[in-house]
Design an enzyme around this catalytic site. Sequence first.
Site, PDB file in Angstrom:
ATOM      1  N   ASN A 191      -0.199  40.268  16.230  1.00 49.42           N
ATOM      2  CA  ASN A 191       0.385  40.328  18.534  1.00 49.42           C
ATOM      3  C   ASN A 191       1.644  39.391  18.345  1.00 49.42           C
ATOM      4  O   ASN A 191       1.836  38.598  17.517  1.00 49.42           O
ATOM      5  CB  ASN A 191      -0.875  39.595  19.392  1.00 49.42           C
ATOM      6  CG  ASN A 191      -1.516  38.177  19.164  1.00 49.42           C
ATOM      7  OD1 ASN A 191      -0.483  37.218  18.657  1.00 49.42           O
ATOM      8  ND2 ASN A 191      -2.974  37.969  18.547  1.00 49.42           N
ATOM      9  N   LYS A 225      -3.887  49.834  -1.136  1.00 53.84           N
ATOM     10  CA  LYS A 225      -3.125  50.291  -0.122  1.00 53.84           C
ATOM     11  C   LYS A 225      -3.744  51.696   0.639  1.00 53.84           C
ATOM     12  O   LYS A 225      -3.416  52.396  -0.389  1.00 53.84           O
ATOM     13  CB  LYS A 225      -1.323  50.213  -0.588  1.00 53.84           C
ATOM     14  CG  LYS A 225      -0.486  50.760   0.629  1.00 53.84           C
ATOM     15  CD  LYS A 225       1.083  50.413   0.029  1.00 53.84           C
ATOM     16  CE  LYS A 225       2.220  51.233   1.365  1.00 53.84           C
ATOM     17  NZ  LYS A 225       3.363  51.386   0.426  1.00 53.84           N
ATOM     18  N   PRO A 236     -15.627  37.884  16.687  1.00 54.62           N
ATOM     19  CA  PRO A 236     -16.144  36.641  17.788  1.00 54.62           C
ATOM     20  C   PRO A 236     -15.393  36.276  18.849  1.00 54.62           C
ATOM     21  O   PRO A 236     -14.432  36.480  18.074  1.00 54.62           O
ATOM     22  CB  PRO A 236     -16.582  35.476  16.147  1.00 54.62           C
ATOM     23  CG  PRO A 236     -15.998  35.803  16.007  1.00 54.62           C
ATOM     24  CD  PRO A 236     -15.250  37.661  15.585  1.00 54.62           C
ATOM     25  N   ASP A 237     -15.872  36.404  20.329  1.00 52.22           N
ATOM     26  CA  ASP A 237     -15.191  34.828  20.794  1.00 52.22           C
ATOM     27  C   ASP A 237     -15.159  33.558  20.541  1.00 52.22           C
ATOM     28  O   ASP A 237     -16.268  33.178  20.359  1.00 52.22           O
ATOM     29  CB  ASP A 237     -15.199  34.910  22.035  1.00 52.22           C
ATOM     30  CG  ASP A 237     -14.611  34.760  23.121  1.00 52.22           C
ATOM     31  OD1 ASP A 237     -14.079  33.484  23.127  1.00 52.22           O
ATOM     32  OD2 ASP A 237     -13.907  35.472  23.860  1.00 52.22           O
ATOM     33  N   ILE A 238     -14.013  32.757  20.125  1.00 46.75           N
ATOM     34  CA  ILE A 238     -14.234  32.041  19.162  1.00 46.75           C
ATOM     35  C   ILE A 238     -14.534  30.525  20.356  1.00 46.75           C
ATOM     36  O   ILE A 238     -15.138  29.335  20.287  1.00 46.75           O
ATOM     37  CB  ILE A 238     -12.964  30.921  18.722  1.00 46.75           C
ATOM     38  CG1 ILE A 238     -12.753  32.434  17.460  1.00 46.75           C
ATOM     39  CG2 ILE A 238     -12.364  29.839  18.019  1.00 46.75           C
ATOM     40  CD1 ILE A 238     -11.220  31.895  17.173  1.00 46.75           C
ATOM     41  N   LEU A 239     -13.723  30.872  21.505  1.00 43.58           N
ATOM     42  CA  LEU A 239     -14.151  29.667  22.782  1.00 43.58           C
ATOM     43  C   LEU A 239     -15.507  29.944  23.224  1.00 43.58           C
ATOM     44  O   LEU A 239     -15.844  28.587  23.666  1.00 43.58           O
ATOM     45  CB  LEU A 239     -12.681  30.225  23.089  1.00 43.58           C
ATOM     46  CG  LEU A 239     -12.989  29.759  24.785  1.00 43.58           C
ATOM     47  CD1 LEU A 239     -13.127  28.174  24.963  1.00 43.58           C
ATOM     48  CD2 LEU A 239     -11.555  29.875  25.981  1.00 43.58           C
ATOM     49  N   PHE A 277      -7.219  30.164  27.864  1.00 44.34           N
ATOM     50  CA  PHE A 277      -5.913  30.436  28.309  1.00 44.34           C
ATOM     51  C   PHE A 277      -6.200  31.889  28.340  1.00 44.34           C
ATOM     52  O   PHE A 277      -7.041  32.292  27.876  1.00 44.34           O
ATOM     53  CB  PHE A 277      -4.721  30.591  26.978  1.00 44.34           C
ATOM     54  CG  PHE A 277      -3.931  29.170  27.442  1.00 44.34           C
ATOM     55  CD1 PHE A 277      -4.253  28.141  27.065  1.00 44.34           C
ATOM     56  CD2 PHE A 277      -3.062  29.085  28.048  1.00 44.34           C
ATOM     57  CE1 PHE A 277      -4.083  26.740  26.586  1.00 44.34           C
ATOM     58  CE2 PHE A 277      -2.333  27.674  27.561  1.00 44.34           C
ATOM     59  CZ  PHE A 277      -2.285  26.929  26.929  1.00 44.34           C
ATOM     60  N   LYS A 296     -12.506  34.972  33.677  1.00 44.19           N
ATOM     61  CA  LYS A 296     -13.175  34.607  31.731  1.00 44.19           C
ATOM     62  C   LYS A 296     -13.674  33.184  32.256  1.00 44.19           C
ATOM     63  O   LYS A 296     -14.535  32.768  31.257  1.00 44.19           O
ATOM     64  CB  LYS A 296     -10.919  34.536  31.583  1.00 44.19           C
ATOM     65  CG  LYS A 296     -10.994  35.624  30.556  1.00 44.19           C
ATOM     66  CD  LYS A 296     -10.056  35.989  29.599  1.00 44.19           C
ATOM     67  CE  LYS A 296      -9.473  37.093  29.940  1.00 44.19           C
ATOM     68  NZ  LYS A 296      -8.575  37.662  29.418  1.00 44.19           N
TER      69      LYS A 296
HETATM   70  O1  C5P Z   1     -10.567  37.409  26.450  1.00 46.77           O
HETATM   71  P1  C5P Z   1      -9.085  37.238  26.474  1.00 46.77           P
HETATM   72  O2  C5P Z   1      -8.682  37.413  24.954  1.00 46.77           O
HETATM   73  O3  C5P Z   1      -8.136  37.070  27.211  1.00 46.77           O
HETATM   74  O4  C5P Z   1      -9.810  34.874  26.610  1.00 46.77           O
HETATM   75  C1  C5P Z   1      -8.654  34.388  26.737  1.00 46.77           C
HETATM   76  C2  C5P Z   1      -9.173  32.514  25.921  1.00 46.77           C
HETATM   77  O5  C5P Z   1     -10.202  32.965  25.252  1.00 46.77           O
HETATM   78  C3  C5P Z   1      -7.952  31.881  25.124  1.00 46.77           C
HETATM   79  O6  C5P Z   1      -8.664  30.927  25.637  1.00 46.77           O
HETATM   80  C4  C5P Z   1      -8.548  32.280  23.404  1.00 46.77           C
HETATM   81  O7  C5P Z   1      -8.028  31.792  23.381  1.00 46.77           O
HETATM   82  C5  C5P Z   1      -9.785  33.006  23.924  1.00 46.77           C
HETATM   83  N1  C5P Z   1     -10.292  33.364  22.889  1.00 46.77           N
HETATM   84  C6  C5P Z   1     -11.644  33.544  21.427  1.00 46.77           C
HETATM   85  N2  C5P Z   1     -11.359  33.937  21.337  1.00 46.77           N
HETATM   86  C7  C5P Z   1     -11.902  34.866  20.737  1.00 46.77           C
HETATM   87  C8  C5P Z   1     -11.024  36.117  22.044  1.00 46.77           C
HETATM   88  C9  C5P Z   1     -10.335  34.583  23.309  1.00 46.77           C
HETATM   89  O8  C5P Z   1     -10.874  31.786  21.674  1.00 46.77           O
HETATM   90  N3  C5P Z   1     -12.029  36.120  20.367  1.00 46.77           N
END
Ligand code: C5P
Length: 403
Positions: free
Chosen positions: A210, A288, A307-310, A325, A339
């Site tokens: 992105n 490729k 995975p969602d790190i946060l 964010f 969120k």
């Molecule tokens: O759900 P969204 O991507 O909009 O959430 C944004 C927040 O979650 C940001 O702080 C981003 O760094 C964190 N995030 C994360 N791991 C992910 C997706 C988002 O830590 N897979």
Amino acid sequence: MQRLYRKRIVLGVGGGIAAYKSAELVRRLRDQGAEVRVVMTQGGREFITPLTLQALSGHPVHLDLLDPDAEAAMGHIELARWADLILIAPATADLMARLAQGVANDLLTTLVLATDAQIALAPAMNQAMWRDEATQANARVLQERGMRLFGPASGSQACGDVGMGRMLEADDLAQLAADCFQRLSLSGVHVLITAGPTQENIDPVRYITNHSSGRMGFALAEAAAEAGARVTLITGPVYLPTPDRVNRIDVVSARDMLAACEAAMPCDLLIAAAAVADYRPEVIAQHKLKKDPTSGDGLLLQLVRNPDILATLAQRADRPFSVGFAAETENLLEYASRKLRDKNLDLIVANDVANPTIGFNSEENAITVIDREHHQSAFAQTSKGKIARQLIDFIADRLNRTE
Ligand code: C5P
């Protein structure tokens, strides 16, 4: 505001032509409310008279280590204990060398060894002497021991040379002295910051990513380090230099980023500024991908959730104060609030990325911070560096309140 109100400063004056600025410095320190005692080296006395500095500081100048009268009035150990800060200006090459060696052959160098106070040096010397490897090595040693260096500045010198080695002006030195007493809002705090985009490989030559430049996360890392934090910055691929005093860990994919964050735990404060890819290709092709003549014009890529790190870190038992964010192009505050709740955050920073002058890949930002009680705090559009400092102050204030 008197930023040095009742602070006790020993001003050490070494033997350099810049000693003439020390007289002005005494004035500036006192203007800021400091009590000043002056200690001069033998060399310092050759450039400016003790009488001048006595008149300006309002106290007799301390000159000799072995002077019974002076020792009877305020002995050197007493003076070392009295000081909140020892500021040496000018600090000559010779004085820096003696300090680096731990030599104590006059009153000033003895005080430096005997004190627990903060120590700051304002180097002043010819540019070639400053550049010399020996001086540079001494400067490094002194900094490693916790002494601060104020300057030097660059410009024309008394000897006719031009270059680095000029002592800073009295006003600047007085401000820097005042900074030494500022309580740093994040001292002792371990801050983990994620930044930049992630890259999710499709095959050995292609990936999904992105527009994140990493600038906001890097600016936050710099501001947090300035506020005294121990900063771990975990970043996806970006083209940015590492801020001073920041421990940077480079990663590529979202899963790498999560693993690096988990390895860096525990932390007190997590700021997730990374634009993490929500999806990655289910399989990464070993070779490729070739255009397939049998599948018409299309190519179907099967994606799976990252995975969602946060959210993962904010769920742990040793959960840090968690700041996320929300970069949105519509319904900004509503999505951001959702969120905050869904990811179990303490604060969310809402960022309107539909506006091309702020957000992704731009130099500036404007944000609204939302807390768990739905209070909103808006920060007007300005550079990402300034926004970062404001945001770090805001977060530090909240963090210190929850402690
Ligand atoms: O759900 P969204 O991507 O909009 O959430 C944004 C927040 O979650 C940001 O702080 C981003 O760094 C964190 N995030 C994360 N791991 C992910 C997706 C988002 O830590 N897979």
